[in-house]
Design an enzyme around this catalytic site. Structure first.
Site, short mmCIF file in Angstrom:
data_model
loop_
_atom_site.label_atom_id
_atom_site.label_comp_id
_atom_site.label_asym_id
_atom_site.label_seq_id
_atom_site.Cartn_x
_atom_site.Cartn_y
_atom_site.Cartn_z
N LYS A 147 0.80 -1.22 0.00
CA LYS A 147 0.00 0.00 0.00
C LYS A 147 0.84 1.28 0.00
CE LYS A 147 -3.48 -0.82 -0.63
NZ LYS A 147 -3.92 -1.47 -1.92
N GLY A 148 2.11 1.15 -0.37
CA GLY A 148 2.98 2.33 -0.38
C GLY A 148 2.86 3.15 -1.65
N ARG A 151 2.51 -0.07 -7.14
CA ARG A 151 1.97 -0.27 -8.49
C ARG A 151 2.17 1.00 -9.33
NH1 ARG A 151 1.67 -3.94 -11.93
NH2 ARG A 151 1.19 -5.31 -10.18
N SER A 236 -5.00 2.27 4.84
CA SER A 236 -5.16 1.82 3.45
C SER A 236 -5.21 0.28 3.38
CB SER A 236 -3.99 2.34 2.62
OG SER A 236 -3.95 1.73 1.37
N LYS A 353 -6.81 1.13 -6.58
CA LYS A 353 -5.78 2.10 -6.14
C LYS A 353 -6.45 3.45 -5.96
CE LYS A 353 -2.93 -1.18 -6.95
NZ LYS A 353 -2.33 -1.97 -5.90
N ARG A 355 -8.55 4.09 -3.08
CA ARG A 355 -9.87 3.87 -2.47
C ARG A 355 -10.14 4.96 -1.44
NH1 ARG A 355 -7.83 -1.77 -1.97
NH2 ARG A 355 -9.08 -3.14 -3.28
N THR A 356 -11.44 5.21 -1.19
CA THR A 356 -11.80 6.14 -0.12
C THR A 356 -11.63 5.40 1.20
OG1 THR A 356 -13.41 7.06 -1.63
CG2 THR A 356 -13.64 7.68 0.69
N HIS A 357 -10.89 6.01 2.12
CA HIS A 357 -10.67 5.37 3.42
C HIS A 357 -11.83 5.67 4.37
CE1 HIS A 357 -6.01 5.54 2.75
NE2 HIS A 357 -6.64 4.82 1.84
N1 LIG Z 1 -0.92 7.69 -9.38
C1 LIG Z 1 -1.57 6.94 -8.46
N2 LIG Z 1 -2.80 6.46 -8.72
C2 LIG Z 1 -3.44 5.72 -7.79
N3 LIG Z 1 -2.92 5.41 -6.58
C3 LIG Z 1 -1.70 5.87 -6.30
C4 LIG Z 1 -0.97 6.65 -7.21
N4 LIG Z 1 0.21 6.97 -6.64
C5 LIG Z 1 0.21 6.42 -5.44
N5 LIG Z 1 -0.93 5.76 -5.22
C6 LIG Z 1 -1.25 5.06 -3.97
O1 LIG Z 1 -0.94 3.70 -4.14
C7 LIG Z 1 -1.63 3.04 -3.08
C8 LIG Z 1 -1.63 1.55 -3.35
O2 LIG Z 1 -0.32 1.12 -3.13
P1 LIG Z 1 0.27 -0.19 -3.78
O3 LIG Z 1 0.16 -0.11 -5.26
O4 LIG Z 1 1.65 -0.35 -3.24
O5 LIG Z 1 -0.71 -1.29 -3.22
S1 LIG Z 1 -0.46 -2.86 -3.18
O6 LIG Z 1 0.37 -3.15 -2.01
O7 LIG Z 1 0.16 -3.26 -4.43
O8 LIG Z 1 -1.82 -3.43 -3.02
C9 LIG Z 1 -2.98 3.68 -3.08
O9 LIG Z 1 -3.49 3.59 -1.76
P2 LIG Z 1 -5.01 3.92 -1.39
O10 LIG Z 1 -5.20 5.37 -1.74
O11 LIG Z 1 -5.12 3.68 0.05
O12 LIG Z 1 -5.86 3.01 -2.21
C10 LIG Z 1 -2.70 5.10 -3.53
O13 LIG Z 1 -2.80 6.06 -2.51
#
Ligand SMILES: Nc1ncnc2c1ncn2[C@@H]1O[C@H](COP(=O)(O)OS(=O)(=O)O)[C@@H](OP(=O)(O)O)[C@H]1O
EC number: 2.8.2.-
Length: 390
Positions: A147-148, A151, A236, A353, A355-357
């Site tokens: 969740k860092g 991706r 997250s 990616k 999501r609303t917390h």
């Molecule tokens: N450009 C962009 N678009 C969408 N999301 C973004 C982006 N950059 C960073 N993030 C943040 O990435 C969080 C998900 O992290 P990961 O991809 O490492 O998640 S995972 O561990 O692979 O499931 C995801 O966490 P959440 O917001 O809690 O869903 C995002 O905050």
């Protein structure tokens, strides 16, 4: 054989009477066939030429079998004379999972994250083009954190022409180590000389065995860790679990061993993953800190080009990915790519990616901040980088 005399006898049948004869004009069908063949050759040449870079990473064009650079594989990968798939010389112990008292529906990742059980199978056409690069073990891995923003980082990096990455999370060093390095390498896309092979599996950062295993593959492996405020990371993480199991207890109740005393439950993985300093200690027993890059998950959102600049430098890549590659998508609320890899269309990450917390009790958040503070400060010291979470 050779020219024929008009009487249908071979010129060799009549020594001394060899007459120069023009070759008979090819029949129209043969001429058409020859033309078609020539066109096919030209088309094939052009296709191969254009494929040399991009097809190497196209999933449908992944090849099995060894290419020219297969010889660079570690000795443990030598194929047995009977053709048995190469294996490491020992059975892997199962990786140490994080304490799992409260694990619920964890790890059920989105389709793009799912771990590949079977390597991409080769298409007949791809086998034909086996000259366009070869599969390599990764030279750089995004090892965390869950969740860092891992991706986002990988998707952005894939825009670089010298980066080839496997899309799904291989989970080799935590879940599939006993399948052997040859299995792992087979998951990788083909690369040409000068291209870097990468993968991302965020759970490696918290897997006890991962540092030694990656070091055994190559002690030169470059490691990238995307870190994010451990409190928001935990929320997250919880949000992801909640999206799959809406019946789980509240974040607040899972956080504490004893809510009255305020004792934090560090056995809950959502909390434990965020103690970055502790996990980092394990990595530093096997890798020098200069071989690790810490990317700020927050800055990856506020200034993606800036963070990508650091990553490209770390990987020894030309700075090709710049702010020209990004735009801020208001609907998504995140930076997106103007053109994704292998496409000319804008691309944002999927629904899983960003999501609303859920709203979390402020007192619980305060208590968690207090809990993480000393670990965060230690982490800043170890990395020489203040991430500004406190
Ligand atoms: N450009 C962009 N678009 C969408 N999301 C973004 C982006 N950059 C960073 N993030 C943040 O990435 C969080 C998900 O992290 P990961 O991809 O490492 O998640 S995972 O561990 O692979 O499931 C995801 O966490 P959440 O917001 O809690 O869903 C995002 O905050």
């Amino acid at each position: 054989m050779g020219q024929r005399l008009s009487g249908g006898r071979s010129c060799l049948d009549v020594p001394g009477r060899l007459l120069p004869q023009p070759p008979p004009p090819p029949p129209p069908v043969r001429r058409k066939l020859a033309l078609l063949f020539a066109m096919l050759c030209v088309w094939l040449y052009m296709f191969l030429y254009s494929c040399a870079g991009s097809c190497a990473a196209a999933p449908g064009l992944l090849l099995l079998g060894s290419g020219s650079r297969a010889a660079h594989a570690p000795p443990a990968l030598a194929t047995a004379p009977d053709g048995t798939p190469p294996r490491l010389p020992f059975r892997a112990q199962p990786a140490t999972p994080l304490a799992s008292g409260k694990e619920m529906a964890e790890g059920a990742a989105s389709p793009e994250e799912q771990s590949p059980e079977v390597p991409d199978s080769p298409s007949p056409i791809s086998s034909f083009f086996s000259g366009s690069g070869s599969k390599q073990l990764p030279q750089a891995i995004i090892i965390g954190v869950k969740k860092g923003g891992t991706r986002a980082l990988l998707e952005f990096l894939r825009v670089h022409p010298d980066v080839r990455a496997v899309g799904a999370e291989p989970h080799f060093f935590d879940r599939s180590y006993d399948k052997g390095l040859a299995w792992y390498r087979d998951l990788m896309p083909r690369t040409l000389d000068g291209q870097i092979t990468m993968e991302k599996t965020p759970s490696y950062f918290v897997t006890r065995e991962a540092p030694a295993r990656i070091s055994a593959m190559s002690k030169d492996t470059k490691l990238i860790v995307v870190v994010r405020d451990p409190v928001t990371r935990a929320i997250s993480d919880y949000t992801q679990t909640l999206s799959k199991r809406p019946d789980i207890p509240t974040f607040e109740s899972l956080t504490f061993k004893n809510r009255t005393t305020g004792l934090i439950d560090t056995s809950w993985s959502a909390i434990q993953i965020g103690i970055y300093a502790k996990h980092l200690e394990h990595w530093l027993r096997h890798f020098p800190i200069r071989q690790m890059l810490f990317v700020s998950g927050e800055r990856l959102i506020s200034d993606p080009a800036g963070e990508l600049g650091r990553v490209q430098d770390f990987l020894g890549l030309k700075r090709i990915i710049t702010d020209k590659h990004f735009y801020f998508n208001k609907t998504k609320g995140f930076p997106c790519l103007k053109k994704a890899e292998g496409s000319s269309r804008p691309h944002c990450l999927g629904k899983t990616k960003g999501r609303t917390h859920p709203e979390i009790d402020r007192e619980v958040v305060r208590r968690l901040r207090e809990f993480y503070r000393p670990f965060n400060l230690k982490f800043y010291q170890m990395t020489g980088h203040d991430f500004g979470w406190d």
